[in-house]
Design a protein around this motif. Structure first.
Motif, short mmCIF file in Angstrom:
data_model
loop_
_atom_site.label_atom_id
_atom_site.label_comp_id
_atom_site.label_asym_id
_atom_site.label_seq_id
_atom_site.Cartn_x
_atom_site.Cartn_y
_atom_site.Cartn_z
N THR A 1 0.68 -1.32 -0.10
CA THR A 1 -0.07 -0.06 -0.08
C THR A 1 0.73 1.29 0.07
N ASP A 2 2.02 1.24 0.49
CA ASP A 2 2.65 2.51 0.71
C ASP A 2 4.17 1.90 0.73
N ILE A 3 5.32 3.02 0.23
CA ILE A 3 6.80 2.90 0.24
C ILE A 3 7.33 4.15 0.71
N ARG A 4 8.25 4.18 1.53
CA ARG A 4 8.76 5.53 2.02
C ARG A 4 10.22 5.29 2.04
N PHE A 5 11.29 5.93 1.20
CA PHE A 5 12.75 5.97 1.39
C PHE A 5 12.94 6.69 2.65
N VAL A 6 14.09 6.22 3.38
CA VAL A 6 14.85 6.78 4.57
C VAL A 6 15.84 8.00 3.90
N ARG A 7 15.77 9.26 4.52
CA ARG A 7 16.55 10.16 3.80
C ARG A 7 18.26 9.71 3.85
N ARG A 8 18.74 9.98 2.61
CA ARG A 8 20.01 10.11 2.49
C ARG A 8 20.73 8.64 2.42
N THR A 9 19.84 7.69 2.40
CA THR A 9 20.04 6.22 2.16
C THR A 9 19.20 5.63 1.05
N HIS A 10 19.64 4.27 0.79
CA HIS A 10 18.81 3.37 -0.25
C HIS A 10 18.14 2.55 0.42
N ASN A 11 17.72 2.81 1.98
CA ASN A 11 16.72 1.78 2.43
C ASN A 11 15.48 2.39 2.64
N PHE A 12 14.48 1.60 2.45
CA PHE A 12 13.07 2.11 2.69
C PHE A 12 12.13 1.02 3.54
N PHE A 13 10.89 1.85 3.78
CA PHE A 13 9.79 0.88 4.51
C PHE A 13 8.95 0.88 3.64
N SER A 14 8.15 -0.42 3.65
CA SER A 14 6.96 -0.85 3.08
C SER A 14 5.91 -1.18 3.90
N SER A 15 4.58 -0.92 3.63
CA SER A 15 3.52 -1.42 4.14
C SER A 15 2.67 -2.17 3.30
N SER A 16 1.84 -3.08 3.99
CA SER A 16 0.95 -3.89 3.21
C SER A 16 -0.39 -4.20 3.68
N LYS A 17 -1.25 -4.99 3.08
CA LYS A 17 -2.68 -5.08 3.69
C LYS A 17 -2.37 -6.46 4.52
N ASP A 18 -1.14 -7.08 4.45
CA ASP A 18 -1.09 -8.30 5.41
C ASP A 18 -0.94 -7.80 6.62
N GLY A 19 -0.85 -6.57 7.00
CA GLY A 19 -0.77 -6.17 8.49
C GLY A 19 0.83 -5.80 9.10
N THR A 20 1.70 -5.94 8.01
CA THR A 20 2.98 -5.77 8.59
C THR A 20 3.86 -4.49 7.81
N ASP B 1 16.96 -3.22 2.61
CA ASP B 1 18.08 -2.66 2.02
C ASP B 1 17.90 -2.63 0.53
N GLY B 2 17.93 -1.56 0.01
CA GLY B 2 17.90 -1.28 -1.33
C GLY B 2 19.04 -1.44 -2.33
N ASP B 3 20.25 -1.71 -1.54
CA ASP B 3 21.30 -1.98 -2.39
C ASP B 3 21.87 -3.38 -2.36
N ARG B 4 21.62 -4.02 -1.13
CA ARG B 4 21.76 -5.62 -0.88
C ARG B 4 20.37 -6.50 -1.38
N PHE B 5 19.32 -5.70 -1.43
CA PHE B 5 18.02 -6.15 -1.92
C PHE B 5 17.78 -7.32 -0.68
N ASP B 6 17.99 -7.10 0.59
CA ASP B 6 17.67 -7.89 1.46
C ASP B 6 16.46 -7.12 2.53
N GLN B 7 15.87 -8.16 3.20
CA GLN B 7 14.88 -7.50 4.33
C GLN B 7 15.66 -7.48 5.31
#
Length: 883
Positions: A556-575, A580-586
């Motif tokens: 439902t939504d995605i927000r990047f952390v300032r001055r990084t390539h890390n970001f948060f994501s929200s979903s309808k699954d309640g989580t 990590d946008g560089d290593r592609f890991d959770q």
């Protein structure tokens, strides 16, 4: 089916046994006991009352035993306990007393009962129905009052029967013929209708809950105490909205009952029930009239509706200094202080707030929001296609851009002013297939609110499908600033902001991308779609860097952390997940919401993130200094998944199992010492995968042995020159089948080996023992083969005892294990002795004096050690050459 059950001690008074049924009798010589009443509500809308008492058979048996101990004959006809025969009712614990029926002048609902609660003092009971705004309150009469009520009811019944007999010439006339022409007064009891309907009525038409209750009450014996005799209707509390639950509050004033109601709007209301002010207790006329009806009134005392949203939260916006947060839901917007988590302003999104008093109030459904520069106003996009600007100080809608779009405004974003562009710009995306750009200006004096901001339409970008999400890039250069537009055709299109020239089209999502956001340096773009995936794009060429999987429902939504390539994501699954946008890991999995998470709000410093969802919660996730280990987080998530799977099958987690065993051991075992460890019983992904690898290895080795035997039989009849060379199975990596099994066992971690062996079925265990015997005969892998053999025998001991086919292999395995372990013990002992000798010689050399003349004739102490080996021979030959 009963949906709600409430049980409690009705009153502290004693209940006379003769008052509960039978012929009534006097009050003398009757035993005292507590009254227990069970009040149940069901989907048919009826509220039934049951008498919970000791079964009659047990009571009769106990009384008979008392007579025997006193020397009396229990079968004597003079004893009351003698019954002609035992019936099925003698074993019943709950006896039906009737239903609670409100007076006819009170409008009630026939919906199913939602909740039933007793007052702590047991004198009042409340009944609330589903999707209702009312609570019916009943008073529980004392024992004496209930007895008098029953006597009055029986007296009125006898009077009516006498009048009916006199009117019919000595014959009882059916009251149902004249019931239609008679109207019941306000002072008439509901029980009078019960008596009138004892002989039944016209049941061809559908009956409501009240009529069913009257017929059920009429079917009871008239001499028993009914629910109407003990329960008296006092009043109905009516709330402003639908009631989700209620509870009785402790009484602070005598004669006043307080009820706290939880409403569907996430508000609390406190109502009171007290005697009507018009009823003066000092009135002489009412003192003389003992049967005067005292009226009661309900009053709303207080309301708590400041905190929380009544519906799901659709959008979250943070101010530029991260001090304020704005949340938007259906017809409601709230401003929060982030520091102390308090609600500063609660605003209703209606047209009446804008000052138009003549027109009727129209409510707006907010979908998205953002703070304007200065943090004194925020802007809201609605489902009706309007754009609202709200002043936080006054709480008024100071500007409304009506029909800004022909459809719902799903997303909006602000372009911050820069040194080159001092004007602020707003972009909105709507379901009318258009993206509109607006300039934010000040209102003139002729406007309604001079000095306050307003929006002016500047440009329009027409799309081919509905716009789902829109976002500005973070570039400060106007020529490099981009606009990202996600449409309903599952693509994300990229345009230049200054010229609206098309730049890129990003394909890959199977369903529309509901959220997009770019990093601070505008090098990568993250998009989350309804296909449960997150895609990371490169903005240089529009290529897909990686597709991330983790959410089990739409993002439902995605927000990047300032001055990084890390970001948060929200979903309808309640989580909420941290990536990590560089290593592609959770990195983290954040659980806490109980429903869909719709929106995120990222702080400008990256110190915290806000999340809001359909559970009407706003959660604040703060960054800590704790170190996060990705492997541990991944294992913790897998353990939670396995716990859910085991819990769905009725299983129990390891910690709960051990805790329960400890508790049982303290109670059952008197001083017996319990073991401090036991075999692992909890599965993990590594143990399951390792067990699967061992099973696949056994099956592959068995198949290889069969193929070798088949190939050898086919080559026996051929000449030696015609025989072919068999190609080994490449899956065995060049090993023989037993050596391949040994390689697989060694590849499993020692901590996971026992858990992996527990996964093996009994058939694979037999084949594994066969390979262990072959390996021990050749002397390979003695340590791990012995460990595996001992663990398998311990685990499958009961099956091995029953199955006699393993007796011969087990004897051979026992013999080989003893021989190989003895050899290993001897080898270890020989090596330890050699190491002690070497250490002794070394210590002697260090403590001896240096003699330069004794070096030529000194004998080499190492010459006799290791003779016969290749290394010793090479060293000896090398020493001879030097000499």
């Amino acid at each position: 089916m009963v949906s709600v059950v409430s049980c409690g001690l009705v009153s502290s008074d004693v209940l006379l046994r003769g008052a509960g049924g039978g012929g009534g009798g006097g009050e003398e010589g009757q035993k005292e006991e507590e009254r227990w009443r069970l009040v149940t509500g069901s989907a048919d809308g009826q509220v039934r009352v049951w008498n919970v008492a000791e079964p009659r058979r047990l009571a009769q048996d106990s009384e008979s035993m008392e007579l025997v101990t006193t020397g009396e004959n229990p079968n004597s006809p003079n004893n009351d306990t003698n019954t002609p025969s035992s019936t099925a009712d003698d074993d019943e614990v709950c006896h039906y007393m009737g239903s609670l029926i409100p007076p006819p002048n009170v409008s009630t609902s026939n919906d199913k009962v939602g909740s039933v609660h007793f007052h702590p003092n047991g004198r009042h009971v409340g009944v609330c129905r589903v999707n209702s705004k009312a609570i019916d309150l009943y008073y529980v009469r004392s024992t004496a009052e209930s007895f008098k009520k029953r006597q009055r009811r029986l007296r009125r019944r006898r009077e009516k029967e006498g009048k009916a007999a006199a009117a019919g010439g000595g014959k009882v006339v059916d009251d149902t013929t004249s019931k239609k022409s008679k109207k019941r007064g306000i002072l008439d009891d509901a029980s009078s209708d019960e008596d009138e309907n004892e002989k039944g009525g016209d049941t061809t038409t559908p009956l409501d809950a009240v009529e069913k209750s009257i017929l059920e009450n009429a079917s009871l014996s008239p001499d028993t105490i009914k629910a109407g005799d003990e329960f008296e209707y006092r009043g109905t509390i009516r709330a402003t909205h639908k009631i989700r639950g209620f509870a009785f509050a402790p009484s602070t004033h005598k004669g006043v009952i307080q009820v706290v109601c939880a409403l569907a709007t996430n508000a609390l209301e406190v109502h009171s029930l007290s005697k009507s002010k018009t009823d003066d207790d000092d009135d002489e006329d009412k003192k003389k009239n003992k049967e005067a009806i005292v009226s009661f009134q309900t009053e709303k005392q207080s309301t708590l509706d400041m905190y929380g949203h009544p519906t799901g939260i659709r959008s979250i916006a943070l101010s530029s200094d991260d001090a304020l947060a704005c949340t938007v839901s259906k017809n409601m917007a709230k401003v929060w202080n982030v520091v102390n988590r308090s609600c500063i302003r609660s605003l209703t999104l209606t047209s009446s707030s804008s000052g138009s008093k003549k027109s009727a109030a129209v409510s707006y459904y907010g979908l998205c929001a953002a703070f304007l520069p200065g943090n004194t106003h925020f802007i809201v996009g609605t489902r009706e296609g309007h754009i609202l600007i709200i002043d936080i100080a006054s709480g008024d809608i100071i500007y409304t851009e009506k029909d800004a779009h022909d459809g719902a405004v799903w997303a909006l974003d602000l372009r911050r002013p820069t040194a080159e562009q001092e004007t602020m710009s707003l972009v909105t995306g709507s379901a009318d297939k258009s993206v509109k750009f607006w300039d934010i200006e000040r209102q003139d004096e002729d406007e309604g609110h001079p000095g306050h901001p307003m929006v002016v339409h500047a440009r329009t970008l027409q799309m081919t499908d509905d716009v789902v999400a829109v976002r500005y890039s973070n570039a400060s250069d106007p020529t490099k600033r981009l606009v990202f537009v996600s449409t309903l055709d599952s693509t994300v299109k990229v345009f230049f902001d200054d010229t609206l020239r098309f730049f890129l089209s990003l394909y890959g999502h199977k369903l529309p991308a509901l959220a997009v956001d770019a990093s601070d340096d505008d090098t990568i773009l993250a998009s989350g779609g309804a296909d449960k995936t997150i895609k990371i794009w490169g903005l240089d060429f529009g290529d897909t860097h990686r597709t991330l999987h983790g959410h089990s429902d739409s993002i439902t939504d995605i927000r990047f952390v300032r001055r990084t390539h890390n970001f948060f994501s929200s979903s309808k699954d309640g989580t909420v997940r941290y990536w990590d946008g560089d290593r592609f890991d959770q990195i983290l999995l954040l659980n806490g919401h109980t429903a869909e998470v719709n929106c995120l709000g990222m702080s400008h410093t990256g110190g915290f993130v806000l999340s809001g969802g359909m559970d009407r919660q706003i959660r604040v996730w703060e960054r800590t200094k704790d170190i996060v280990f990705l492997q541990e987080e991944r294992e913790r998530e897998l353990e939670q998944i396995f716990d859910k799977v085991d819990g769905g099958k009725g299983g129990e987690s390891t910690s709960a199992l051990l805790r329960r065993r400890d508790d049982d051991g303290e109670e059952d075992n008197d001083g017996e010492e319990q073991p401090h460890s036991e075999a692992a019983v909890k599965r993990s992904l590594l143990s399951v995968s390792s067990g699967d690898r061992i099973m696949e290895a056994i099956e592959t080795a068995d198949q290889e042995i069969k193929d070798i035997a088949t190939f050898n039989r086919s080559q026996e009849d051929k000449l030696e020159k015609d025989r072919k060379q068999r190609m080994p199975n490449p899956l065995l990596l060049g090993f023989e089948p037993p050596q391949y099994i040994l390689w697989i066992l060694r590849s499993v971690k020692s901590a996971e080996l026992e858990q992996s062996l527990m996964v093996l079925p009994f058939g694979h265990m037999e084949r594994l023992i066969h390979y262990l015997i072959i390996l021990l005969r050749s002397g390979r892998g003695v340590e791990i083969c012995s460990k595996v053999a001992v663990f398998l025998i311990k685990t499958h001991q009961s099956q091995i005892v029953v199955n006699h086919s393993l007796s011969t292999p087990l004897r051979e395995l026992q013999r080989l294990v003893k021989i190989r372990l003895a050899e290993a013990r001897d080898t270890v002992g020989f090596n330890l002795a050699a190491l002690r000798a070497v250490a002794k010689v070394d210590n002697d050399r260090k403590s001896a004096y240096f003699d330069p003349t004794a070096g030529a004739d000194k004998k080499d102490v190492w010459a006799g050690l290791g003779l016969g080996s290749d290394v010793a021979a090479a060293l000896q030959k090398r020493g001879n050459k030097k000499r």
